[in-house]
Design a protein around this motif. Structure first.
Motif, PDB file in Angstrom:
ATOM      1  N   VAL B 132       0.846  -1.192   0.000  1.00 51.39           N
ATOM      2  CA  VAL B 132       0.000   0.000   0.000  1.00 51.39           C
ATOM      3  C   VAL B 132       0.885   1.246   0.000  1.00 51.39           C
ATOM      4  O   VAL B 132       1.823   1.350   0.771  1.00 51.39           O
ATOM      5  N   GLY B 133       0.585   2.149  -0.883  1.00 50.57           N
ATOM      6  CA  GLY B 133       1.295   3.414  -0.892  1.00 50.57           C
ATOM      7  C   GLY B 133       2.647   3.373  -1.573  1.00 50.57           C
ATOM      8  O   GLY B 133       3.379   4.340  -1.566  1.00 50.57           O
ATOM      9  N   CYS B 451      -8.993  -9.468  15.440  1.00 47.54           N
ATOM     10  CA  CYS B 451      -8.906  -9.564  13.969  1.00 47.54           C
ATOM     11  C   CYS B 451     -10.195 -10.145  13.384  1.00 47.54           C
ATOM     12  O   CYS B 451     -10.694  -9.690  12.353  1.00 47.54           O
ATOM     13  N   ARG B 454     -13.019  -7.920  13.093  1.00 49.00           N
ATOM     14  CA  ARG B 454     -12.881  -6.979  11.975  1.00 49.00           C
ATOM     15  C   ARG B 454     -13.101  -7.661  10.629  1.00 49.00           C
ATOM     16  O   ARG B 454     -12.824  -7.094   9.585  1.00 49.00           O
ATOM     17  N   LEU B 456     -11.833 -10.881   9.600  1.00 50.04           N
ATOM     18  CA  LEU B 456     -10.916 -11.925   9.145  1.00 50.04           C
ATOM     19  C   LEU B 456     -11.378 -13.291   9.641  1.00 50.04           C
ATOM     20  O   LEU B 456     -11.924 -13.406  10.734  1.00 50.04           O
ATOM     21  N   GLU B 460      -7.084 -16.530   8.527  1.00 50.48           N
ATOM     22  CA  GLU B 460      -6.487 -15.264   8.097  1.00 50.48           C
ATOM     23  C   GLU B 460      -5.899 -14.520   9.283  1.00 50.48           C
ATOM     24  O   GLU B 460      -4.839 -13.906   9.185  1.00 50.48           O
ATOM     25  N   LEU B 464      -2.066 -13.490   9.685  1.00 44.48           N
ATOM     26  CA  LEU B 464      -1.697 -12.082   9.853  1.00 44.48           C
ATOM     27  C   LEU B 464      -0.808 -11.885  11.083  1.00 44.48           C
ATOM     28  O   LEU B 464       0.232 -11.230  11.023  1.00 44.48           O
ATOM     29  N   VAL B 465      -1.233 -12.481  12.178  1.00 44.28           N
ATOM     30  CA  VAL B 465      -0.478 -12.325  13.428  1.00 44.28           C
ATOM     31  C   VAL B 465       0.922 -12.935  13.277  1.00 44.28           C
ATOM     32  O   VAL B 465       1.918 -12.342  13.690  1.00 44.28           O
ATOM     33  N   ASN B 467       2.584 -13.433  10.467  1.00 44.66           N
ATOM     34  CA  ASN B 467       3.392 -12.616   9.563  1.00 44.66           C
ATOM     35  C   ASN B 467       3.926 -11.369  10.272  1.00 44.66           C
ATOM     36  O   ASN B 467       5.025 -10.922   9.981  1.00 44.66           O
ATOM     37  N   GLY B 468       3.153 -10.843  11.194  1.00 48.52           N
ATOM     38  CA  GLY B 468       3.649  -9.720  11.986  1.00 48.52           C
ATOM     39  C   GLY B 468       4.795 -10.152  12.884  1.00 48.52           C
ATOM     40  O   GLY B 468       5.811  -9.475  12.997  1.00 48.52           O
ATOM     41  N   LYS B 471       8.062 -10.452  10.943  1.00 50.42           N
ATOM     42  CA  LYS B 471       8.345  -9.362  10.001  1.00 50.42           C
ATOM     43  C   LYS B 471       9.827  -8.971   9.919  1.00 50.42           C
ATOM     44  O   LYS B 471      10.360  -8.774   8.827  1.00 50.42           O
TER      45      LYS B 471
END
Ligand SMILES: Nc1ncnc2c1ncn2[C@@H]1O[C@H](COP(=O)(O)OP(=O)(O)O)[C@@H](O)[C@H]1O
Ligand SMILES: [Mg+2]
Lengths: 250, 498
Positions: B132-133, B451, B454, B456, B460, B464-465, B467-468, B471
């Motif tokens: 993103v960005g 998560c 929200r 997920l 997922e 996500l957790v 992968n965090g 990182k």
């Protein structure tokens, strides 16, 4: 049809009954405040509506837009428009807030059969909302809630509420740990999200928050039941006389 | 049911169907007879057109191997391996010298295509999403050497590398074409007598990659090898040798997959890295060998010896590994910090699920003055797996000013798995400063529910957790592979919660 209908809800946690037959009806566009002393079961109610594991519903039902909410997975409830702003938002190290927002939003859209946001559209939307909430862009690059102040965490919850556009927002003790300025920013953010369609359930221990988010209805909870309902006047009365009278009634 | 418990329930079943690389390629192959003997060593040597010195080298290793026993100190358990029940050589047939990709069996090309590995000289990795960005990443070229069972089938971008003076070819070719380099460096980091599996590899290795980067050259592209075990009951014994001459730089990537099989298959590779003065080697691995099925049947035994020698002053070797596959992993990519002011790094993500067993870590051997090393290890254990970090940091008497920083973090998903940290630290001089940090935590129920609230799914959310959590290490990978690795991490955990 009511947006949310909680009927005679009985809930147990680890063999102990916490909610003893609670009922609540929320229509589109209404703001309901739920007040009550610590331990009265306010968070339990919000968790059960959102589908947090660990709670056993032994009786009653919850309908959302006429559908049986208790039959749905929690992520399905989120995609259908149930949003819970947590009292203590968790930290997720290593996951940039921006990545998290995008992943969650796209997961919800996918579940509803909608197309995913394009990067420019998504960025535009996030910038707009974060600006109005006074959230600096570099905060969005940091890990979700990692190193955020109490106020920043709550604003991050409101940011998500604005992005996901839920039909029902449940705010659990949004005012806890916030000073007046932080509270005002968060409350303004919430007020900006009030629409004739969207309903809100504002859970709070103190009347203070309700000076900023003016409710249509106020319910007093005590020991796992709603013991009194009224309009915003009720909150002011409570401020004066305290919860003690209801403790006995329950 | 609490979320974590629910995860645990689901973890009980690692779904083999999740292993996306488990298909078999139907091609004719030429095998050596089963088992191991001097005859087989000679057979392999002959197949590879070895010069006489190479055959001698192999035979010495073989004789040495006969006197050795398997190591038993690792925290892994498996039935005794019958080394006579393995094929030590398998080559796709017809075997002939391949000079261009068009001569490669189209079935093999298809296999690599299915794996997402570009052998065509448009070798750009696909499926890269810009963050993103950010702008699209500059699409970089990646030269690929693909090893199918025992034989290297293709090396792309050869010509362009040649212009830069970089030698990148199958090691069997290098033995014939650059004997002076191979003889000088082969076995100089991992001697033939080093350990049971390395010695076995020295006797029977059939292919692998060879890289030489001349002085002052910055290799113009990423170099990459993909290993694929296809044949049944076949061991894969590849040998990789990378030499970065003075002041040069090279980044090398290795990926591995194998079909689903009920039997266990042995993979015993040796990788040797040599960095001369001021040279730098960055070696990245994404290991995704078949891990076995839900009952713990089948899967690859990944018994690998990887070692880098920072032979020159101011040289640097950096290992980055993402280990998600294999039934058993026994692997300690290490650095010998011989040159003064040299630096070694080890960044590791090791994920175990189902019945997988991982015993992995590194050794940082400080010999030169003012040498430094850094170890960042992230272990994730799910299912009934066991995940051990085993590390050794030593400073020699003469290694004054040696410095090490180690951080080992373990994340547990469920309560039937185990994470263990076994650090050995040895400083023979008082000026060494070694720091060690270790944490073990359980994946938090509240974080998962946040998560999921929200939108997920449970899977997922776990992805996500995790992968965090990893990182810091993912960031060490070249961009394209970081994206691949991130997906792979989610896939390997998909089995754990679905
Ligand atoms: N996970 C849990 N395990 C055991 N008891 C719990 C749990 N969650 C809530 N309770 C109990 O349920 C009651 C209501 O708690 P809660 O819903 O958090 O109240 P409130 O939000 O109104 O302060 C309290 O007595 C609390 O101790
Ligand atoms: Mg509460």
């Amino acid at each position: 049809m009511a947006l949310l209908e909680v009927k005679d809800l009985k809930v147990r946690v680890e063999e102990r009954e916490i909610l003893h037959g609670l009922s609540l009806t929320v229509n589109e566009g209404e703001v309901h405040a739920i007040m009550g002393p610590n331990g009265s079961g306010k968070s339990t109610l919000s968790h059960v509506i959102a589908g947090k594991p660990g709670y056993e519903v032994t009786d009653g039902q919850i309908l959302f837009k006429g559908e049986d909410l208790l039959e749905m997975d929690p992520e399905e409830r989120a995609a259908k428009g149930v949003f819970l702003a947590f009292q203590y938002p968790v930290e997720i190290p290593g996951v940039a807030t921006m990545t998290f927002l995008r992943t969650a939003l796209n997961a919800q859209r996918k579940a509803r059969g909608e197309s995913e946001y394009s990067t420019p559209d998504f960025l535009k939307k996030v910038r707009e909302v974060s600006k109005s909430l006074n959230i600096p862009q570099d905060m969005l690059k940091r890990g979700v809630n990692v190193g955020f102040s109490g106020g920043e965490k709550k604003r991050n919850e409101v940011l998500q509420m604005a992005l996901f556009e839920p039909a029902l927002c449940i705010l659990d003790e949004m005012d806890s740990g916030l000073d007046i300025d932080a509270l005002r920013i968060a409350a303004d953010g919430v007020n900006a999200l009030r629409t004739p369609k969207r309903a809100m359930v504002v859970i709070t221990h103190y009347q203070r928050l309700l000076n900023y988010i003016i409710p249509d209805f106020v319910h007093v909870m005590s020991r796992g039941r709603v013991v009194k309902s009224g309009d915003k006047q009720l909150a002011l009365e409570l401020e004066e006389s305290g919860y003690a009278q209801f403790e006995e009634a329950a | 049911m609490p979320a974590v418990q629910e995860t645990v329930e689901r973890v009980k079943r690692i779904d083999v169907d999740q292993y996306r690389y488990g298909f078999e390629t139907l091609i004719d192959s030429e095998k050596a007879p089963k088992g191991l003997s001097e005859e087989i060593v000679k057979f392999i040597s002959q197949k590879k057109n070895d010069p006489a010195w190479m055959l001698q080298w192999r035979l010495e290793a073989y004789r040495r191997w006969l006197t050795m026993t398997e190591p038993t100190w690792a925290r892994v358990e498996y039935p005794k391996i019958d080394f006579q029940d393995i094929y030590y050589y398998a080559a796709p047939k017809p075997k002939k010298a391949v000079s261009s990709l068009d001569e490669i069996d189209p079935e093999i090309l298809k296999t690599y295509e299915k794996l997402g590995i570009p052998l065509r000289e448009v070798a750009m990795l696909e499926g890269i999403e810009p963050k993103v960005g950010e702008e699209d990443p500059a699409r970089r070229k990646i030269a690929v050497d693909a090893v199918f069972d025992s034989v290297s089938v293709a090396t792309t971008f050869k010509a362009e590398l040649k212009k830069a003076g970089v030698i990148f070819m199958p090691i069997s070719e290098a033995i014939r074409e650059h004997p002076e380099l191979v003889q000088k460096y082969l076995g100089s980091v991992v001697p033939t007598s080093d350990n049971f599996y390395a010695t076995l590899n020295s006797a029977v290795f059939s292919d692998g990659s060879f890289v030489y980067v001349p002085p002052g050259v910055r290799c113009p592209m990423e170099l990459s090898t993909y290993f694929r075990i296809n044949e049944r009951n076949t061991g894969q014994f590849e040998r990789t040798l990378i030499i970065a001459d003075k002041g040069s730089y090279v980044s090398y990537l290795e990926g591995c997959t194998a079909p689903q099989r009920d039997e266990n298959q042995l993979h015993a590779a040796v990788v040797e890295l040599v960095a001369l003065d001021d040279a730098e080697i960055k070696y990245s691995t994404v290991q995704n060998w078949y891990p076995g099925n839900s009952e713990g049947k089948g899967g690859i035994y990944n018994f690998v010896t990887k070692r880098g020698d920072c032979r020159g002053a101011h040289s640097k070797i950096s290992w980055t590994q993402v280990e998600t596959g294999s039934a058993i992993t026994w692997k300690y990519p290490s650095c010998i910090l011989r040159g003064d002011n040299s630096r070694g790094e080890f960044y590791s993500i090791a994920i175990s699920n189902g019945f997988q067993q991982v015993d992995s870590g590194t050794k940082m051997i400080h010999l030169g003055k003012n040498t430094s090393s850094r170890i960042i290890s992230k272990g994730i254990a799910a299912g009934k797996s066991q995940n051990t970090y085993r590390g050794l940091v030593t400073a020699h008497r003469k290694a004054t000013g040696a410095r090490n920083f180690t951080a080992c973090d373990s994340l547990l998903i469920g309560d039937k798995c185990g994470a263990h940290t076994v650090p050995y630290i040895e400083a023979k001089n008082s000026s060494a400063t070694f720091e060690h940090e270790a944490t073990t935590s359980k994946i938090s129920e509240d974080v998962l529910f946040y998560c999921i609230q929200r939108g997920l799914s449970q899977e997922e959310a776990v992805g996500l957790v995790v992968n965090g959590f990893v990182k810091d290490v993912l960031q060490q990978l070249p961009m394209e592979f970081a994206v691949e690795a991130q997906k792979l991490i989610s896939i390997s955990l998909e089995g754990s919660v679905g």
